[in-house]
Design a protein around this motif. Structure first.
Motif, short mmCIF file in Angstrom:
data_model
loop_
_atom_site.label_atom_id
_atom_site.label_comp_id
_atom_site.label_asym_id
_atom_site.label_seq_id
_atom_site.Cartn_x
_atom_site.Cartn_y
_atom_site.Cartn_z
N VAL A 210 0.87 -1.18 0.00
CA VAL A 210 0.00 0.00 0.00
C VAL A 210 0.90 1.23 0.00
O VAL A 210 1.57 1.51 0.99
N ALA A 211 0.93 1.93 -1.13
CA ALA A 211 1.81 3.09 -1.24
C ALA A 211 1.32 4.25 -0.39
O ALA A 211 2.11 5.06 0.09
N GLY A 212 0.01 4.36 -0.21
CA GLY A 212 -0.56 5.44 0.59
C GLY A 212 -0.75 5.00 2.03
O GLY A 212 0.11 4.38 2.63
N ALA A 213 -1.91 5.33 2.58
CA ALA A 213 -2.20 5.03 3.98
C ALA A 213 -3.15 3.85 4.07
O ALA A 213 -4.14 3.77 3.34
N LEU A 214 -2.86 2.94 4.99
CA LEU A 214 -3.75 1.84 5.32
C LEU A 214 -4.42 2.18 6.65
O LEU A 214 -3.76 2.25 7.68
N THR A 215 -5.73 2.41 6.62
CA THR A 215 -6.48 2.65 7.84
C THR A 215 -7.39 1.46 8.07
O THR A 215 -8.16 1.07 7.20
N CYS A 216 -7.29 0.87 9.25
CA CYS A 216 -7.90 -0.43 9.47
C CYS A 216 -8.55 -0.49 10.85
O CYS A 216 -7.87 -0.44 11.87
N THR A 217 -9.87 -0.59 10.87
CA THR A 217 -10.62 -0.90 12.09
C THR A 217 -11.77 -1.82 11.70
O THR A 217 -12.94 -1.43 11.73
N PRO A 218 -11.47 -3.04 11.31
CA PRO A 218 -12.52 -3.93 10.81
C PRO A 218 -13.37 -4.49 11.93
O PRO A 218 -12.97 -4.50 13.10
N ARG A 219 -14.54 -4.96 11.57
CA ARG A 219 -15.38 -5.70 12.52
C ARG A 219 -15.35 -7.16 12.10
O ARG A 219 -15.96 -7.53 11.09
N LEU A 220 -14.63 -7.97 12.86
CA LEU A 220 -14.53 -9.39 12.56
C LEU A 220 -15.58 -10.11 13.39
O LEU A 220 -15.43 -10.27 14.60
#
Length: 777
Positions: free
Chosen positions: A360-370
């Motif tokens: 991911v060249a930009g930003a990875l924002t991650c708050t998934p609901r598993l």
């Protein structure tokens, strides 16, 4: 000549159509409608000829019942709005542009539309149509291709649409098929793949917005020069588009190359190896099976999260199976986050979230609901991320992040409970990662970033969570094998209740297939022996049938290691989940539509997971802390670097101890033992050069020990008292550095004093070194 009576009141189409429009064509003899609007007029083979003749007609031709101006004539000769055709075969045909008007088949009712190998040099508008099958394999459309508001496949109620506010997205129901009076096939004759664009090329946009497809949509290796837009749609089967190439409209504001917003797909969405110059907007996409984006190559961003701001409200992607974006390249951002306000969650995944190997060249924002507690870990192994944040969701269970072998840039750890317990940082490269932003969390863990407790606050994000996430894809594939078997082999579920379920299932399946050929080394024999649908499912993997064949060909003896299918069948929870399956509720070739699929995956994954394989060994942890120390040094955080160096040396001690205890040449074991002792002394004396206070403590111990030695060697205390032994020891400790000391004639005493002086000189130098390093930090 009588004019066709078909008018705008008889059809509802998207786009512009005047309220007073009426078909200008001549009605068939004895009828009220023209050949295109009379279902009895054209046989299967005549429709294409009539259409092509109309497209090439000139104003002098006797084509219409009324006189039309030149401009209107050019438009009407290409307009077939509301046509009723049992079939339209345009395969291998060339339709030249001639003018800028589209080939207009809006609102048409067509049993089968065949455009394979055709070239259409115009916009192709099928909006609002109802078509049984569309075969556009190897077709070239030089303009836009629109299927907006269409119903494709087995006839669907024309008002069946997606309601974004409803819990169930489908409104309307499957309706009876319209049958042309000539006895031709019904509109929507049952077909598993009613829309096929394999190897097709669309020179403009491909639009299926508001379309309803009762079956699969396939667009393998399709090339779209504009956007692929499928909003507010519904697909009863799969959306299968591996190798899709999108290469237009990158620079238009607020547009995306592929948008599936507010669309429901009952089975899988497969976009593997997709290439796109622009973004993928997959917000509010509902997937009943897996969402597969493996090996995508995007120049722009990927949007899977939620948006809730003043101008836009978009829900997250909701995936009932696994969501995988493995080994891809994303040139922009990857948004898997909840809305900033926290009102809408990040992508909701019932299976496993896997981004392993993606850059991911930009930003990875991650708050998934598993949603499934069996898979509480987001797999980010081997990812390369330039920036972003990894946080815990606001209103759902905790998420662990598996960052083994990942490369992290300026990534914020966000809200992770003030600790690193839910981060698996093994052999992770830190390239621009700012440790200072998360210093409290690292301090709380004593900078031991590799440790993952088996449970955190009672959840399963420890090593077991890592192991189940690792095998999630294999578990789902095996679940599909078992579901396919339940729908293929009659009596399969009954065999599960036998005393030996593996033997009973093997006997049942073996009666239908040639296990010897399947277990043999000849690939051609194996492929021909595998029954449908397992010939595709197990062509490159050992699944249910090949696993049973391996056991059967071994004469019933235990195969080591046992095939995962056999291990799963032996588990009572897996058999119980299979017993609840309704094999009539889904097709054998597409178990992705089975409601019990997720439950079965959750039962299989813990059974086949290898927890021990997730626990890193000492050599791996040495590499882990070397990488962390180098990353801290790159951003000038010498304090973090020193803490990582200490943990690195502790892991090296574990390596030396392991080598000293292992079987091998005595010289190698002795060298390892020597390294172990040296490492332990270095830690004891100075905390690996990082703790000057420990040097002082160790030096005091040395002075005390030698004072005791002098008390034994000298009956008469120097300096007239017992304290003289301590003073003599202290003088000897600093003698090589400061000089002085009491002359001693006894050889043993002089030898002890000289030895203490040597040790003292070393410790004084070590103290200066450790103190200097601490001051620099």
């Amino acid at each position: 000549m009588p004019r066709c009576t078909f008018d705008a009141d008889e059809v509802s189409v998207p786009g512009d159509l005047a309220d007073d429009w009426r078909c200008p064509r001549t009605a068939v003899e004895g009828g009220d409608h023209c050949a295109f609007h009379d279902p009895d007029a054209l046989s299967n083979g005549d429709a294409a000829g009539e259409l092509l003749e109309s497209l090439s007609a000139t104003p002098e031709a006797d084509l219409f019942a009324i006189d039309l101006g030149e401009r209107r004539f050019a438009r009407e000769r290409k307009r077939f709005v509301g046509a009723r055709l049992s079939a339209l075969d345009l395969s291998d045909e060339l339709i030249e542009r001639g003018d800028t008007h589209p080939l207009d088949l809006r609102g048409a009712r067509i049993g089968a539309l065949d455009c394979h190998d055709a070239r259409i040099e115009a916009d192709f508008d099928l909006g609002g149509s109802r078509i049984g099958t569309v075969d556009a394999t190897d077709c070239v459309v030089d303009g836009d291709c629109s299927l907006r508001e269409s119903a494709l496949g087995p006839a669907t109620h024309p008002d069946a649409r997606v309601d974004p506010d409803a819990d169930g997205l489908w409104i309307g129901a499957v309706d009876a098929a319209e049958r042309p009076a000539d006895g031709g096939p019904p509109v929507g004759d049952a077909a598993s793949t009613p829309v096929r664009f394999d190897d097709a090329r669309v020179g403009g946009r491909l639009v299926l917005t508001d379309a309803v497809v009762n079956g699969d949509v396939e667009a393998t290796e399709c090339v779209v020069d504009g956007r692929f837009e499928f909003k507010r749609g519904a697909v009863e089967g799969r959306l299968y588009c591996p190798g899709l190439t999108l290469r237009g409209e990158r620079h238009h504001a607020n547009t995306s190359e592929l948008t599936l917003r507010l669309t429901e797909v009952r089975s899988h969405v497969v976009l593997e190896h997709l290439r796109s110059r622009g973004a993928l907007l997959l917000n509010d996409l509902h997937v009943g099976g897996d969402l597969r984006l493996d090996a995508v190559d995007l120049d722009d961003s990927l949007w899977l999260g939620a948006v809730d701001d003043e101008s836009t409200t978009l829900g997250p992607a909701i995936v009932a199976g696994n969501l995988s974006v493995r080994n891809g390249r994303i040139g922009g951002d990857a948004d898997l986050a909840e809305a900033r306000t926290g009102t809408l969650p990040g992508p909701v995944v019932d299976g496993c979230l896997d981004l392993s190997g993606t850059t991911v060249a930009g930003a990875l924002t991650c708050t998934p609901r598993l949603a499934d507690t069996t898979f509480p870990v987001a797999r980010l192994r081997g990812v390369t991320v330039g920036a972003g944040s990894l946080s815990q969701p606001t209103a759902s269970g905790p998420v662990g992040y598996d960052l083994r072998n990942a490369t992290l840039g300026d990534v914020r750890l966000g809200t992770n409970g003030g600790s690193t317990d839910r981060l698996h940082l093994v052999e992770t490269t830190f390239d621009g990662f700012v440790f200072g932003r998360n210093r409290d969390a690292f301090e709380a863990a004593d900078w031991r970033i590799h440790e993952v407790p088996e449970t955190v606050d009672g959840d399963g994000t420890g090593y077991r969570g890592l192991a189940t996430a690792t095998v999630a894809a294999d578990a789902m594939a095996l679940a599909d094998d078992l579901l396919a078997a339940a729908a293929t082999f009659e009596g399969f579920r009954d065999a599960l209740s036998a005393a030996d379920p593996v033997d009973a299932v093997a006997t049942l399946v073996g009666a239908r297939v040639d296990f010897a050929a399947i277990a043999g080394e000849a690939e051609s024999s194996r492929e021909s022996a595998l029954p449908e649908p397992f010939d595709d499912r197990e062509s490159d993997r050992v699944g249910l049938v090949r696993g049973l064949a391996a056991v059967a060909s071994d004469g019933g003896d235990a195969v080591s290691p046992a095939p995962t299918a056999v291990v799963a069948l032996r588990d009572p929870d897996v058999r119980a989940a299979l017993a609840r399956v309704d094999p009539d509720a889904y097709p054998a070739h597409d178990p992705g539509k089975a409601a019990a699929r997720g439950e079965l995956q959750s039962a299989i994954a813990p059974v086949i997971a290898d927890v021990d394989a997730e626990v890193p060994d000492a050599e791996t942890l040495v590499t882990t802390y070397v990488l962390a120390r180098n990353g801290a040094n790159r951003v000038g955080d010498t304090n973090a670097a020193s803490r990582f160096f200490r943990n690195e040396m502790l892991q090296r001690r574990r390596v030396h101890r392991k080598e000293a205890r292992a079987r091998g040449p005595p010289r190698k074991r002795l060298a390892a033992a020597s390294d172990y002792v040296s490492n332990a002394l270095f830690d004891l004396s100075s905390g690996y050069g990082e703790r000057p206070g420990r040097v002082l403590t160790f030096s005091g111990s040395v002075v005390f020990v030698f004072a005791g030695a002098f008390a034994v060697l000298l009956p008469e205390p120097p300096y007239g008292g017992v304290l003289g032994y301590g003073l003599l020891s202290l003088e000897s400790f600093v003698a090589l550095i400061l000089g002085g000391g009491t002359e001693q004639s006894d050889l043993a005493v002089r030898l002890a004093a000289t030895l203490e002086g040597f040790v003292g000189a070393f410790l004084i130098a070590l103290f200066v070194f450790a103190l200097t390093r601490s001051l620099e930090r």
